[in-house]
Design an enzyme around this catalytic site. Structure first.
Site, PDB file in Angstrom:
ATOM      1  CB  THR A 275      -0.928   0.000   1.226  1.00 27.80           C
ATOM      2  OG1 THR A 275      -1.759  -1.154   1.150  1.00 27.80           O
ATOM      3  CG2 THR A 275      -1.817   1.229   1.238  1.00 27.80           C
ATOM      4  CG  PHE A 277       0.168   4.679   3.709  1.00 29.50           C
ATOM      5  CD1 PHE A 277      -1.020   4.661   4.418  1.00 29.50           C
ATOM      6  CD2 PHE A 277       0.833   3.479   3.499  1.00 29.50           C
ATOM      7  CE1 PHE A 277      -1.540   3.476   4.911  1.00 29.50           C
ATOM      8  CE2 PHE A 277       0.317   2.283   3.987  1.00 29.50           C
ATOM      9  CZ  PHE A 277      -0.879   2.283   4.698  1.00 29.50           C
TER      10      PHE A 277
END
Ligand code: PEP
Ligand code: MN
Length: 694
Positions: A275, A277
């Site tokens: 992921t 961010f």
């Protein structure tokens, strides 16, 4: 039992000492980085040098391999160390003095966002007071209200894609991106107590967590996936309820923090699940131009044809490489779109500032979301090459005059007027006429095609974990770029070894991962394609399947390179028409492989048609490699034919290598031993005029 206790304690003490030694070495390394940062402060040179980073990684991986340590473990650790060094130097250049900041994130304590925020702060030498909020919106509001200095929100996941809600927040609020962070997501399933999976009725997680594990969830038909505001919060809820029928998906750290039992590790659909961010602030940041940066912006183009293209040309024309382009609907304007763009550049750099001005002139609306130190960049790819390190190679005769240079001979072939008359028109997309430049295909971080020379090596069949892992390490250390290994084997006799199937694929993928090599394996049937495309880096179509048109069409629908072997009795035209089947479905990534054809000659297993290399390079833009193992069927002929293939202009080789060739379960006669493979790689470096020199 009693007597063993002191032993273990003694060993653990030894381990503690080694661990603290590792930490001391990391501190020492950071001291050196600090000194380098001071030197760079005086100059104008950029920090973050991809070539130097690659050399560092290659060096430590070679050393690890010599010591029998997993290459992927060492690679992962050193990637983190290098990225920490870059952050450390960046901090120095930017004069970030550390300090304490209040950080808002979405979720409960131990959520992935919490972990990513801590990683970001650590990289910048900051201390933080972190507060979790129930929604992305609430975290952004805390920042806007001055209750937090930064907000760390997920923007995209490599499996599940972009997070629309965060894009919507960026669009509609005065928020600026001042940094980015990546986190490797490692989902596990945990419950209040050890229960069989069949006893579960409900699984809680954030919608993203459920989506990233959708295949695993489909294997549990009696459970209801239930969305929860956060992964770690779901763990907390399971712990509080104590209900043995409920489990949650989050990180193993969150499971441990809430006292849960992990029922299954690694349940995400994709192994490499990251992921990204974004770190948000109420103010844009100014970053020293020597720090490699990304800039993010929102763009709305005019409605004329070509408006988007004109905007993108402003970026590419000024040498800014785009790392992301995302289109989102414009709220209240049906069928109109806005674009979120990330590119490598820094608004503080005059060259980028000029491009941004031009972009403003070319678009209807541009909002610069910020320039910030780049973290999530794909490793640069390199053309495959065969290292010239052996003394024997250096002593071998080299071509002095360009006239002997095979590259020039090949260029002459490619440049010759193409005989179109009399040629069948059974293909058009793979025809050289459709694309003058060679097709170059990225596999892992190696490029196949163009000027590179790629060696794919490994056993005919995967036979055991030990066999494939040992071979992987050996061929990697001797310069191979891709690991081969058959798991579904097309055998003439139904009584011959048929391969280990899906279990074999797991062993192959593990060996590839450990050695850092992408893997190629044969796909035999239409219904294997989708599953195999998830695990293998290249899907091979065997000679016996070259005209299995359903299989070719299915391969045209996946986003994985295809290695298309020439059929046993196929003409070059039929072979190119088979490649056309794949390309016509949309997958342009076809690598052709000459592996010998059936002729009246019986001295060799097949007749290796090396002239096909020159013909293919003339007629098609696709890369072509040669398999001298199946081409000759005898190991003593493999090296000379490999040498000749390279000299003839092939883009690479496919070679069978086995730790104990005579005991190989398939194709024993043609498999090279480790020593023979090492010798072959030395000889290849001496092919005249090859790109191996230097
Ligand atoms: C192989 O590569 O192991 C193989 C079966 O090759 P081919 O399809 O060329 O016979
Ligand atoms: Mn074989």
């Amino acid at each position: 039992m009693e007597e063993q206790q002191p032993d273990i304690a003694g060993l653990r003490q030894g381990l503690d000492e080694v661990d603290s030694g590792i930490v001391r070495l990391i501190a020492e390394r950071r001291g050196l980085i600090e000194a380098i940062a001071k030197v760079k402060e005086q100059g104008t040179s950029a920090i973050g040098d991809p070539d130097r980073e690659r050399r560092v990684l290659d060096g430590v991986v070679a050393e690890a391999t010599a010591l029998g340590v997993s290459a992927s473990l060492v690679r992962t650790i050193f990637r983190e160390l290098i990225s920490d060094s870059v952050a450390q130097q960046a901090r120095h250049l930017n004069g970030d003095g550390g300090g304490r900041v209040r950080v808002a994130f979405q979720g409960a304590a131990h959520a992935y966002s919490d972990a990513a925020a801590r990683k970001y702060l650590a990289g910048r030498g900051l201390e933080g007071d972190l507060t979790g909020y129930r929604t992305f919106r609430a975290a952004a509001d805390a920042l806007l209200a001055g209750e937090a200095d930064l907000a760390v929100l997920p923007i995209e996941n490599t499996t599940a894609g972009s997070i629309n809600e965060v894009y919507a927040l960026l669009r509609s609020h005065e928020l600026f991106i001042v940094g980015e962070e990546t986190w490797k997501v490692d989902h596990c399933l945990a419950a209040a107590q050890e229960v069989p999976l069949s006893a579960l009725t409900r699984i809680l997680s954030h919608p993203q967590g459920l989506e990233q594990c959708s295949q695993f969830l489909q294997s549990l038909p009696n459970t209801t996936p239930t969305t929860y505001f956060d992964t770690a919060g779901a763990m907390q809820a399971v712990a509080q309820s104590g209900d043995p029928g409920t489990a949650a998906i989050a990180s193993p750290e969150a499971a441990a923090a809430y006292g849960l039992v992990v029922l299954r590790h690694d349940i995400a659909d994709a192994d490499d699940n990251y992921t990204r961010f974004v770190v948000l602030s109420g103010q844009p940041a100014t970053v020293d131009v020597r720090i490699p940066c990304k800039t993010s912006l929102i763009l709305v183009t005019g409605h004329e044809e070509g408006d988007l293209l004109r905007c993108l040309e402003v970026l590419s024309g000024s040498g800014h490489s785009m790392t992301k382009l995302e289109s989102r609907p414009r709220p209240g304007r049906p069928w109109e779109y806005m674009f979120f763009i990330d590119f490598e550049g820094n608004a503080a750099d005059p060259r980028t500032a000029i491009a941004l001005d031009e972009l403003r002139a070319a678009a209807l609306f541009v909002k610069i979301l910020g320039s910030y130190p780049a973290k999530a960049l794909r490793a640069p790819a390199r053309p495959g090459d065969v290292a010239d390190e052996a003394p024997a190679a250096a002593a071998a005769p080299r071509t002095e005059s360009g006239a002997q240079d095979p590259t020039e001979m090949l260029e002459a072939v490619a440049a010759a007027p193409r005989p179109t008359a009399g040629r069948s028109r059974q293909y058009k997309l793979v025809d050289r006429a459709a694309r003058q430049a060679d097709t170059v295909i990225r596999v892992g971080d190696v490029l196949v095609g163009g000027d590179g020379f790629v060696v794919m090596a490994g056993p005919c069949s995967v036979e055991s974990g030990e066999q494939i892992s040992g071979t992987a390490k050996f061929v990697r250390d001797h310069g191979a770029h891709v690991l081969r290994g058959g798991v579904f084997k097309p055998r003439t006799s139904p009584y011959a070894f048929q391969g280990l199937g899906w279990d074999g694929l797991d062993l192959l993928v593990t060996a590839g991962r450990e050695s850092g090599l992408p893997v190629v394996t044969e796909v035999m049937a239409v219904d294997q394609v989708q599953r195999m495309a998830k695990a293998a880096d290249i899907l091979q179509v065997g000679a016996r399947n070259m005209q299995n048109f359903d299989l070719l069409r299915e391969l045209g629908k996946v986003d994985r390179p295809v290695l298309l072997k020439r059929g046993l009795s196929s003409t070059i035209e039929e072979w190119l028409a088979a490649a056309e089947y794949v390309v016509a479905q949309g997958n342009q990534q076809v690598i052709l492989c000459e592996r010998g054809i059936r002729t009246f000659e019986s001295a060799t297993r097949n007749t290796l048609d090396l002239s096909a290399v020159a013909v293919i390079r003339e007629r098609s833009h696709l890369p072509v490699i040669v398999d001298p193992s199946h081409g000759t069927g005898q190991r003593r002929y493999v090296a000379p034919m490999a040498w000749a293939a390279r000299a003839a202009g092939a883009h690479g080789l496919l070679i069978e290598v086995h730790p104990d060739p005579d005991q190989a379960l398939s194709d024993a006669d043609q498999s090279l031993s480790f020593d023979q493979f090492a010798a072959l790689m030395r000889q290849l470096a001496a092919v005249p005029g090859s790109t191996a020199a230097g």
